[in-house]
Structure formats: structure tokens, C-alpha cells
Motif scaffolding. Structure first.
Motif, PDB file in Angstrom:
ATOM      1  N   PRO A  12      29.186  51.174  30.440  1.00 48.35           N
ATOM      2  CA  PRO A  12      27.774  51.374  30.094  1.00 48.35           C
ATOM      3  C   PRO A  12      26.919  51.643  31.318  1.00 48.35           C
ATOM      4  O   PRO A  12      27.382  51.422  32.453  1.00 48.35           O
ATOM      5  N   SER A  13      25.688  52.075  31.092  1.00 43.83           N
ATOM      6  CA  SER A  13      24.823  52.403  32.229  1.00 43.83           C
ATOM      7  C   SER A  13      24.457  51.133  33.001  1.00 43.83           C
ATOM      8  O   SER A  13      24.236  50.073  32.411  1.00 43.83           O
ATOM      9  N   GLY A  14      24.449  51.258  34.310  1.00 42.71           N
ATOM     10  CA  GLY A  14      24.041  50.141  35.161  1.00 42.71           C
ATOM     11  C   GLY A  14      25.142  49.156  35.508  1.00 42.71           C
ATOM     12  O   GLY A  14      24.887  48.140  36.136  1.00 42.71           O
ATOM     13  N   GLY A  16      27.380  49.694  37.573  1.00 42.35           N
ATOM     14  CA  GLY A  16      27.725  49.910  38.987  1.00 42.35           C
ATOM     15  C   GLY A  16      28.728  51.033  39.164  1.00 42.35           C
ATOM     16  O   GLY A  16      29.260  51.221  40.264  1.00 42.35           O
ATOM     17  N   LYS A  17      28.984  51.788  38.097  1.00 43.03           N
ATOM     18  CA  LYS A  17      29.985  52.852  38.160  1.00 43.03           C
ATOM     19  C   LYS A  17      29.750  53.826  39.306  1.00 43.03           C
ATOM     20  O   LYS A  17      30.633  54.070  40.103  1.00 43.03           O
ATOM     21  N   SER A  18      28.524  54.373  39.369  1.00 40.48           N
ATOM     22  CA  SER A  18      28.319  55.449  40.333  1.00 40.48           C
ATOM     23  C   SER A  18      28.403  54.968  41.775  1.00 40.48           C
ATOM     24  O   SER A  18      29.067  55.606  42.591  1.00 40.48           O
ATOM     25  N   CYS A  99      16.824  61.396  27.339  1.00 37.49           N
ATOM     26  CA  CYS A  99      17.120  62.786  26.929  1.00 37.49           C
ATOM     27  C   CYS A  99      18.619  63.047  27.075  1.00 37.49           C
ATOM     28  O   CYS A  99      19.240  63.683  26.211  1.00 37.49           O
ATOM     29  N   ALA A 100      19.203  62.543  28.176  1.00 38.82           N
ATOM     30  CA  ALA A 100      20.636  62.759  28.430  1.00 38.82           C
ATOM     31  C   ALA A 100      21.464  62.093  27.343  1.00 38.82           C
ATOM     32  O   ALA A 100      22.419  62.671  26.808  1.00 38.82           O
ATOM     33  N   SER A 101      21.082  60.872  27.011  1.00 42.54           N
ATOM     34  CA  SER A 101      21.816  60.144  25.973  1.00 42.54           C
ATOM     35  C   SER A 101      21.701  60.900  24.645  1.00 42.54           C
ATOM     36  O   SER A 101      22.682  61.045  23.906  1.00 42.54           O
ATOM     37  N   SER A 187      27.675  53.864  19.563  1.00 39.20           N
ATOM     38  CA  SER A 187      27.803  53.994  18.114  1.00 39.20           C
ATOM     39  C   SER A 187      27.911  55.444  17.650  1.00 39.20           C
ATOM     40  O   SER A 187      28.138  55.705  16.483  1.00 39.20           O
ATOM     41  N   ARG A 188      27.763  56.413  18.565  1.00 36.24           N
ATOM     42  CA  ARG A 188      27.827  57.815  18.146  1.00 36.24           C
ATOM     43  C   ARG A 188      29.254  58.151  17.679  1.00 36.24           C
ATOM     44  O   ARG A 188      30.226  57.530  18.135  1.00 36.24           O
ATOM     45  N   ALA A 189      29.344  59.159  16.810  1.00 39.13           N
ATOM     46  CA  ALA A 189      30.658  59.545  16.294  1.00 39.13           C
ATOM     47  C   ALA A 189      31.453  60.305  17.364  1.00 39.13           C
ATOM     48  O   ALA A 189      32.670  60.174  17.449  1.00 39.13           O
TER      49      ALA A 189
HETATM   50  O1   DC Z   1      25.946  57.791  33.533  1.00 39.74           O
HETATM   51  P1   DC Z   1      24.486  58.179  33.220  1.00 39.74           P
HETATM   52  O2   DC Z   1      23.637  56.993  32.905  1.00 39.74           O
HETATM   53  O3   DC Z   1      23.893  59.041  34.270  1.00 39.74           O
HETATM   54  O4   DC Z   1      24.594  59.072  31.885  1.00 39.74           O
HETATM   55  C1   DC Z   1      23.479  59.578  31.208  1.00 39.74           C
HETATM   56  C2   DC Z   1      23.801  59.720  29.715  1.00 39.74           C
HETATM   57  O5   DC Z   1      24.810  60.723  29.542  1.00 39.74           O
HETATM   58  C3   DC Z   1      24.361  58.462  29.057  1.00 39.74           C
HETATM   59  O6   DC Z   1      23.359  57.747  28.364  1.00 39.74           O
HETATM   60  C4   DC Z   1      25.415  58.955  28.113  1.00 39.74           C
HETATM   61  C5   DC Z   1      25.737  60.338  28.546  1.00 39.74           C
HETATM   62  N1   DC Z   1      27.097  60.478  29.085  1.00 39.74           N
HETATM   63  C6   DC Z   1      28.095  60.737  28.192  1.00 39.74           C
HETATM   64  O7   DC Z   1      27.843  60.771  26.982  1.00 39.74           O
HETATM   65  N2   DC Z   1      29.356  60.968  28.632  1.00 39.74           N
HETATM   66  C7   DC Z   1      29.650  60.919  29.936  1.00 39.74           C
HETATM   67  N3   DC Z   1      30.897  61.166  30.326  1.00 39.74           N
HETATM   68  C8   DC Z   1      28.637  60.616  30.874  1.00 39.74           C
HETATM   69  C9   DC Z   1      27.355  60.386  30.406  1.00 39.74           C
END
Ligand code: DC
Length: 232
Positions: A12-14, A16-18, A99-101, A187-189
Motif C-alpha cells: 500500500p501507499s506509504g 516505504g516502498k519507493s 487521480c492516479a488511483s 477492492s478494484r476488480a
Molecule cells: O505508488 P503510488 O502511490 O505512487 O501509486 C499511485 C497510484 O497508482 C496508486 O494509488 C495505485 C496506482 N498503482 C497501481 O494501480 N499499480 C501500480 N503498479 C502502481 C500504482
């Protein structure tokens, strides 16, 4: 036999992955690929044009009209370009996270962006982070790590990270955004956020960055060593 070695880090976001993936890539001389940045760039493009991000058709119509590119600067840092413009900083804004999500929830969008991610792993040793790297993008990765942490711990870290970039945020707002994205991404498909069956789960709620790095580096060393070949 594969020519290159791939490490998948999901979570999940946060969590520490990046920052961990970036440091591991530096230490082991791999290329770090932040796949979230690709969805963020598309999210930004949709945002700028006022496109309904929840509308799969509208987002798919946008894709062939824009050019999303990824590059690396002289410091080996990943940069994102939208129609030639460097948008690496702008895509980090909190409103672009949502927006990304949103745009990433569409299956057709994910399929469209899949090849760009796989291509990098065919030509380089990569540490790739995202949500579906171990499950969809690189199912044959030699090492899969699922990095997680409590939502409170993640919100606290995200706040500090944003602060270091000069972006001030309130804890409750960050927590709400993280929980919204967790829910939507899991929860997305289409390729929901989940640990691959063969992923090693690392919870970083109660350990600091250095300790998290030490644990992950140990996993990489173990998996890179020739004796571990064929081990689960
Ligand atoms: O890792 P991030 O928070 O920068 O990613 C932004 C959004 O992109 C995240 O809410 C979900 C989507 N995402 C994804 O669906 N699949 C990935 N491989 C990376 C990110």
C-alpha cells in the motif's frame, strides 16, 4: 534462463516502498522502476484536461493522444515526461495521488501500460515497485516482497516525506487519503493490491528505515546467491 534479475516490491501507499527500493537499487546496482509514477502521469493528464477519471472509456480515449515517457537523469533518478514536459514533481501533489488511483482502477488502462513496464525488466536488472508487480507485471520475478505497515504509521511517514519536499499536510487529511486509496486499490476488480502467493511479507510499522533496509537487503543477498537457485 533469464538474462536479468527482477525484484518486485508491492504494498500500500506509504509503506516505504519507493525509498527502500531506491536504496536497494543503488546498493545492488539495479534500475529502480517506480510504476506508480506512470499512473500518476496519466492521472495528471486526465486532471489537466478535466476528464472524468472514473470513466474508463474517456481515459482510454485520452491515452493515444498523450505521450507518457520515463527516463533517468545523470544521478540515476527516474523522471516522468508528459508530452515532453518533465512532470516528475507535479505528479507528487496529493490531488494527483487520488487521480492516479482513479485511472489505475480500469483494466483496459492497466493492459495499455503493461508492456512499458515489462520492457524495462527484459533489458535491465530491475527493482520495480507498485501494487501488482509480483502478481501481474512480473509474475516470474526472482524475489517478491510485499511491504506493509499500519495506516497510521504510513500517514505519519507520508506527512514527513511531503514536508521534506515543502508540501505541508495535515495528519487527518493524509490518513483519510491513504485509507481512501487503500480501499480503492485493494477492492478494484482489475489487478487489486494483494500479496503474490510467493511474496515475502515485511511489516515496517514498528521498524525504522535502516532496519527495514537491512531486512530487505538480507532477502536480496540470500536470493541473489547462487546456492539459493530454485529455492522458494
Ligand atoms: O505508488 P503510488 O502511490 O505512487 O501509486 C499511485 C497510484 O497508482 C496508486 O494509488 C495505485 C496506482 N498503482 C497501481 O494501480 N499499480 C501500480 N503498479 C502502481 C500504482
Amino acid at each position: 534462463m533469464k538474462d536479468y534479475f527482477s525484484i518486485a516490491i508491492d504494498g500500500p501507499s506509504g509503506a516505504g516502498k519507493s525509498s527502500l527500493a531506491r536504496k536497494l537499487a543503488e546498493a545492488f546496482r539495479f534500475i529502480y522502476v517506480d510504476t506508480g509514477a506512470i499512473y500518476r502521469t496519466l492521472g495528471l493528464a486526465a486532471y489537466r484536461r478535466g476528464i472524468d477519471r472514473k470513466d474508463e472509456k474517456a481515459v482510454m480515449e485520452l491515452l493515444p493522444k498523450i505521450k507518457i515517457e520515463m527516463g533517468y537523469n545523470e544521478d540515476g533518478e527516474q523522471r516522468m515526461y508528459l508530452d515532453g514536459e518533465d512532470v516528475s514533481e507535479e505528479i507528487r501533489l496529493p490531488e494527483i495521488s487520488i487521480c492516479a488511483s482513479d485511472v489505475s482502477s480500469h483494466q483496459a488502462v492497466r493492459t495499455y501500460l503493461l508492456e512499458m513496464q515489462r520492457e524495462l525488466a527484459r533489458k535491465n536488472n530491475v527493482i520495480m515497485d507498485g501494487r501488482d508487480i509480483g502478481t501481474v507485471v512480473l509474475p516470474d520475478a526472482e524475489l517478491k516482497i510485499f511491504l506493509t505497515a499500519s495506516s497510521e504509521a504510513r500517514a505519519k511517514r507520508r506527512m514527513l516525506e511531503q514536508k521534506s519536499k515543502g508540501i505541508e499536510e495535515n495528519f487527518e487529511d493524509v490518513l483519510r487519503e491513504i485509507e481512501y486509496r487503500d480501499k480503492q486499490d485493494s477492492s478494484r476488480a482489475a489487478a487489486p493490491l494483494k500479496a503474490a502467493e510467493d511474496a515475502l511479507v515485511v511489516d515496517t510499522s514498528d521498524i525504522d528505515f535502516e532496519e527495514s533496509f537491512r531486512r530487505l537487503a538480507e532477502l536480496v543477498v540470500t536470493r541473489l546467491s547462487p546456492e539459493s537457485e530454485g529455492q522458494p
